[in-house]
Write an enzyme that holds these catalytic residues in place. Structure first.
Site, PDB file in Angstrom:
ATOM      1  N   GLU A 310       2.755 -13.797  -7.350  1.00 49.10           N
ATOM      2  CA  GLU A 310       3.322 -14.782  -7.970  1.00 49.10           C
ATOM      3  C   GLU A 310       2.816 -16.285  -7.346  1.00 49.10           C
ATOM      4  O   GLU A 310       3.568 -17.008  -7.783  1.00 49.10           O
ATOM      5  CB  GLU A 310       4.771 -14.611  -8.116  1.00 49.10           C
ATOM      6  CG  GLU A 310       5.424 -14.955  -6.518  1.00 49.10           C
ATOM      7  CD  GLU A 310       5.452 -13.420  -5.651  1.00 49.10           C
ATOM      8  OE1 GLU A 310       4.937 -12.463  -6.311  1.00 49.10           O
ATOM      9  OE2 GLU A 310       6.372 -13.485  -4.886  1.00 49.10           O
ATOM     10  N   GLU A 344       5.965 -11.756 -12.604  1.00 51.36           N
ATOM     11  CA  GLU A 344       5.625 -12.891 -11.785  1.00 51.36           C
ATOM     12  C   GLU A 344       5.782 -14.092 -12.120  1.00 51.36           C
ATOM     13  O   GLU A 344       6.081 -15.171 -11.183  1.00 51.36           O
ATOM     14  CB  GLU A 344       4.030 -12.811 -11.624  1.00 51.36           C
ATOM     15  CG  GLU A 344       3.297 -11.259 -11.307  1.00 51.36           C
ATOM     16  CD  GLU A 344       3.798 -10.880 -10.030  1.00 51.36           C
ATOM     17  OE1 GLU A 344       4.330 -11.589  -9.345  1.00 51.36           O
ATOM     18  OE2 GLU A 344       3.748  -9.439  -9.925  1.00 51.36           O
TER      19      GLU A 344
HETATM   20  N1  BES Z   1       5.054 -10.368  -4.792  1.00 56.15           N
HETATM   21  C1  BES Z   1       4.429  -9.125  -5.546  1.00 56.15           C
HETATM   22  C2  BES Z   1       3.266  -8.954  -4.939  1.00 56.15           C
HETATM   23  C3  BES Z   1       3.130  -8.179  -3.549  1.00 56.15           C
HETATM   24  C4  BES Z   1       3.257  -6.653  -3.542  1.00 56.15           C
HETATM   25  C5  BES Z   1       2.688  -8.852  -2.588  1.00 56.15           C
HETATM   26  C6  BES Z   1       3.052  -6.286  -2.240  1.00 56.15           C
HETATM   27  C7  BES Z   1       2.381  -8.170  -1.314  1.00 56.15           C
HETATM   28  C8  BES Z   1       2.666  -6.792  -1.282  1.00 56.15           C
HETATM   29  C9  BES Z   1       4.578  -9.324  -6.851  1.00 56.15           C
HETATM   30  O1  BES Z   1       5.662 -10.139  -7.407  1.00 56.15           O
HETATM   31  C10 BES Z   1       4.777  -7.924  -7.280  1.00 56.15           C
HETATM   32  O2  BES Z   1       5.921  -7.436  -7.069  1.00 56.15           O
HETATM   33  N2  BES Z   1       3.827  -7.157  -7.959  1.00 56.15           N
HETATM   34  C11 BES Z   1       4.214  -6.040  -8.285  1.00 56.15           C
HETATM   35  C12 BES Z   1       4.112  -5.891  -9.817  1.00 56.15           C
HETATM   36  C13 BES Z   1       5.524  -5.801 -10.458  1.00 56.15           C
HETATM   37  C14 BES Z   1       5.352  -5.891 -11.905  1.00 56.15           C
HETATM   38  C15 BES Z   1       6.530  -4.608 -10.170  1.00 56.15           C
HETATM   39  C16 BES Z   1       3.065  -5.029  -8.147  1.00 56.15           C
HETATM   40  O3  BES Z   1       2.031  -5.660  -7.416  1.00 56.15           O
HETATM   41  O4  BES Z   1       3.014  -3.633  -7.991  1.00 56.15           O
HETATM   42 ZN    ZN Z   2       7.460  -9.264  -7.352  1.00 59.63          ZN
END
Ligand code: BES
Ligand code: ZN
Length: 931
Positions: A310, A344
């Protein structure tokens, strides 16, 4: 001299680090995992040159100037820095502000590799109230490790050339790999980024471009300066250089919205470009706060560790998460894209505008984004009816994960970087969103919105913790009157966020007095562990009865309360119906708890379920009854006989949720049965699945409308199991479709396999097919231009029954040659490990190669946590348990960053062993009676 001293100190550190010791340098003994609190960064000026032209020498170098405010007098400055070369002869430090600039200097520097600290000792004391500017030059190789500032590539099929791009991934703690900084979420500052690069690239960052001008000395290079950002945390900073195309979309309110992808995939950006601005509008309305930036870019990155990230104003995605091709992806992929974009963009407020103080509250970010994304998608696409499905799947996931004794509270202490990474788990996401949903349902719409808005406004550009949110919500709820005055959100929510687990409520009815006694205890799958005194939860009690059938009312009629010392207050419910009527607690699963009833109530429920009238029980509660009774039977606290009577009703069931609930549970029994030589209840499974398979018309090429999403998903799910159990014509149909695809003259252009069934058709064809079938699919993988299709193919290639084919695939997966991207290697491993013949191979492969696999993932070693569950879920004998436990024990070094997964894996195996030893007999006996 000072340079050499520093080098010598570095050597000492490396030696000490190798010995497992850690110290700071002679001037400072600072060795705590958090930064000292004497300083606060206010503004960063990052100037960075990237060289992407020479594949033998990808690198970046730059200077960061940090304005630092002194809060307490100090003689040193500690920043984070990891794998960066810092030329300490070029460091400058001067006091700014006031009338004039006064030079200070650095006497020595030191590193603390355990905590990624770079420590600078200053010539003169830094004084509280003053502001300094520290300038640090740094450089590093641009690697392919999917964290920090890294490189990614794709093949331009027109020119048949590999193209290189660069991009960042900083969350949770990788900004320190890109430039020295105060890499903790609490240190918000503004960032002015300037990127230097070859003019053939586009430079993107969080903020819009301020100006671009030619580089002073390198031909064809430019400097692009971006506008200074709003105050934000380091983990949200982002930039990328790429040669992508973009698709613009404009919001009525003027935010510039662009979607970026490699040129060859730009036609797959339409949906995300159309959907994104609608999402911004939705949240502006929901939160009552305008989106604060003037632009958003969303970009599809070919090599990406997560689904999406995000970063404020520059959201990065894996290709399969952002891109959608109506021609090549199933409608389900469109829902995935919608959900992930909504998630996001929710963070742009919840996470970016207001950020958690420390990673302990990560769940607030992730649980909230997960929950409000489901509201957002439901609002924009009501025809998909996904809210129920998403809420249900979150609950099913958390019920399983959080029933382990080795689970952890939603809000947890974090003392190491590896623990931050481990927090991005089902407890933060699925349990987090389930408890927020519970709160939304018991507070009501108005209090929820008002409380949220005042929280976000109060902490804009600041950091907050869960107590701050509870306070805003309590105030709103008391004002509006949706929460009794003597209740407060903190007391209720602390019982859900500070304690591990969730409760099972025992409902024991007294049929003459028309009352029921309720008690609670923590629900645990491990039956060797006592459940007594394991906590008390504030439980909102909604319920209905056979005569009332008011499942729509999810506002609690009563509460189960806890005393100050954490004891459950016994509860009696009055005015229940007579002995011929059932009651059900927890309407639409509005709170995350399980319910067990007395035998008579179960009998009444079973009667209704197995009658024409089964739909008089709400579909979510039908799914609840299935999940609950199967859990209770698994641990032996309910008879399998009763459980099978409950699930027998599925022969009538035509809706998605109860089936999902059943299949999710079946997966665990099947994982064990698949690996055991004993009894396979084929006829029972066939009797269960055939009616629904035939009702849905098996594998077919009818194109479903978006209104029929649930049916389409059910159809795919049923076909999956039907082909696995060789029900009806499933296998024959799958083979037919595959054969006709193989006979196409141009199979990369023309594919007759129906979109929603590609995974089951490919997998079944590979399982029952030849090596030529496998090689054909592998070629399609290499040629495919759509990421979702590539994914489906990779998973299906793991379905082979041929040992050497599976072995070859395993080796190819980890050979580092790039045919399979690192980001996809865990799902390839999972596909192999969950197949019948692949399990033993995958287990052996991991045990033999744990060292090289850990190097393969370094420094993203947390990726290894995804390799264990598919194996452990299929281990069920004492001997195999001991063997795997010894392996985990002797691989401590390689697996040191995934301690949480290891304890969960051990417990999962133990629970399987218990089931095999105690309940397997009862299970087979009951099944045999049913066929
Ligand atoms: N903030 C996370 C991305 C992230 C995940 C950064 C793990 C560092 C480690 C992002 O907002 C997120 O949650 N992404 C998910 C998708 C969501 C739809 C559940 C993902 O990447 O699986
Ligand atoms: Zn997230």
């Amino acid at each position: 001299m000072f340079h050499n001293f520093n080098l010598a100190m570095k050597c000492v550190f490396l030696i000490l680090a190798a010995l497992g010791l850690s110290v700071a340098d002679e001037g400072s003994t600072y060795d705590h995992f958090r930064l000292p609190t004497a300083l606060r960064p206010r503004r960063y000026d990052v100037r960075l040159l990237t060289q992407l032209e020479n594949p033998d020498d990808f690198r970046f170098s730059g200077t960061v100037k940090i304005q630092i405010e002194v809060l307490q007098n100090t003689h040193n400055i500690t920043v984070h820095s990891k794998d960066l070369t810092i030329d300490d002869t070029e460091i400058t430090l001067s006091q700014i502000g006031g009338e004039s600039t006064t030079e200070n200097c650095i006497t020595s520097t030191a590193v603390n590799p355990t905590h990624d600290f770079y420590i600078l000792n200053t010539c003169k004391e830094l004084l509280a109230g003053q502001v300094y500017e520290l300038s640090l030059p740094f450089s590093a190789k641009l690697q392919d490790q999917l964290a920090g500032y890294y490189r990614s590539s794709y093949v331009d099929t027109v020119a048949n050339e590999t193209r290189w791009i660069s991009v960042t991934q900083f969350e949770p703690a990788s900004a320190r790999l890109a430039f020295p900084c105060f890499d903790e979420p609490g240190y918000k500052a503004s960032f002015a980024i300037t990127l230097g690069y070859h003019k053939k690239y586009t430079g993107l960052s969080n903020m819009p471009v301020k100006e671009t001008r030619p580089h002073e000395s390198i031909p064809d290079y430019v400097w692009t300066a971006f506008e200074e950002s709003l105050p934000m945390s380091t983990y949200l900073v982002a930039y990328s250089l790429n040669d992508f195309s973009h698709k613009p979309s404009t919001l009525p309110n003027g935010t510039l919205f662009r979607t970026w992808a490699r040129s060859n995939a730009i036609d797959q950006c339409d949906y995300a470009a159309e959907f994104g601005p609608k999402v911004l509008n939705y949240y502006e309305e929901l939160f009552g706060i305008k989106f604060p930036l003037s632009k958003v870019d969303q970009i599809a990155v070919p090599d990406f560790i997560a689904g999406a990230m995000e970063n404020w104003g520059l959201v990065t995605f894996a290709e399969n998460a952002l891109l959608y091709s109506p021609e090549y992806s199933a409608l389900e992929a469109k829902q995935v894209t919608a959900n992930i974009v909504a998630h996001e963009l929710a963070h742009q407020w919840f996470g970016n505008l207001v950020t958690m103080k420390w990673w302990t509250d990560l769940w607030l970010n992730e649980g909230f984004a997960t929950y409000v994304a489901s509201l957002c998608v439901e609002d924009i696409h009501p025809e998909w009816r996904t809210l129920q499905l998403v809420s249900m799947s979150n609950l099913l996931t958390m019920f399983r994960k959080d029933s382990l004794e080795s689970s952890h509270p939603i809000s947890r202490p974090i003392e190491m970087t590896s623990q931050i990474s481990e927090s991005f788990d089902e407890i933060s996401y699925q349990k987090g969103s389930s408890v927020i949903r519970m709160m939304h349902l018991f507070l009501g719409e108005e209090a929820f919105r008002t409380g949220l808005k005042s929280y976000l406004e109060k902490y804009t550009y600041k950091n907050a913790e869960q107590d701050n949110l509870w306070e805003s919500l309590t105030q709103a709820a008391h004002k509006i009157g949706s929460l009794p005055k003597d209740y407060d959100i903190k007391t209720i929510m602390d019982s859900w966020t500070l304690q591990t687990g969730y409760p099972v409520i025992y409902v024991t009815r007294d049929y003459t007095s028309r009352t029921a006694k309720l008690s609670q205890e923590r629900y645990l799958l491990n039956s060797d562990v006592s459940r007594a005194h394991k906590g008390c939860w504030w439980v909102p009690l909604s319920y209905t009865s056979q005569e009332e059938k008011d499942f729509n009312n999810t506002v609690p009629k009563e509460w189960m309360e806890c005393t100050e010392t954490g004891e459950s207050v016994p509860k009696t419910i009055e005015d229940l119906p007579g002995p011929d009527q059932w009651v059900i607690f927890n309407n639409q699963l509005s709170a995350p708890y399980k319910v067990n009833y007395d035998a008579q109530n179960w009998k009444l429920l079973i009667e209704t379920l197995n009658s024409e009238d089964y739909q008089s029980i709400h579909v979510v509660n039908r799914a609840q009854l299935i999940d609950d009774v199967l859990f209770f039977a698994w641990t032996g606290e309910q008879d399998y006989e009763i459980a099978l009577q409950v699930i027998s009703y599925l022969q009538r069931e035509r809706e998605l949720l109860p089936w999902k609930s059943a299949f999710d549970n079946l997966k665990f029994v099947n994982g064990i049965l698949q690996q055991s030589s004993v009894f396979h209840p084929q006829s029972f499974k066939r009797r269960l699945i055939t009616p629904i398979y035939e009702h849905l018309n098996g594998i077919n090429d009818t194109v479903a409308s978006e209104q029929q999403q649930e049916k389409t998903i059910l159809n795919a799910m049923v076909a999956d199991w039907a082909c696995l159990f060789e029900v009806s014509d499933c296998v024959a149909q799958a083979l037919n479709y595959y054969r006709s695809w193989r006979s196409e003259a141009n199979p990369d252009e023309v594919n007759p396999v129906p979109l929603g069934f590609r995974d089951v058709v490919y997998c079944t064809a590979i399982k029952h097919g030849s090596v030529e079938d496998w090689d054909f699919l592998w070629t399609r993988y290499q040629k495919a231009n759509v990421a979702t299709e590539k994914h489906i193919i990779l998973d299906s290639l793991g379905c082979s029954q041929e040992v050497w084919v599976q072995q070859r695939y395993l080796e190819r997966n980890f050979d580092g040659m790039g045919a399979i991207r690192k980001q996809d290697s865990t799902s390839v491993f999972q596909a192999i490990a969950t197949s019948e013949v692949g399990f033993l191979l995958a287990k052996k492969y991991l045990m033999d190669n744990v060292d090289s696999i850990s190097k393969f993932y370094h420094p993203q070693s947390e990726s290894m946590s995804e390799l264990l569950p598919p194996l452990c879920e299929q281990i069920f004998t004492r001997r195999d348990y001991d063997e795997f436990m010894n392996f985990l024990d002797s691989s401590k070094e390689q697996l040191k960053d995934i301690e949480q997964t290891i304890s969960q894996s051990l417990e999962t195996m133990l629970i399987n062993v218990q089931w095999m030893e105690r309940n397997y007999e009862r299970f087979t006996r009951a099944i045999k009676k049913h066929v």
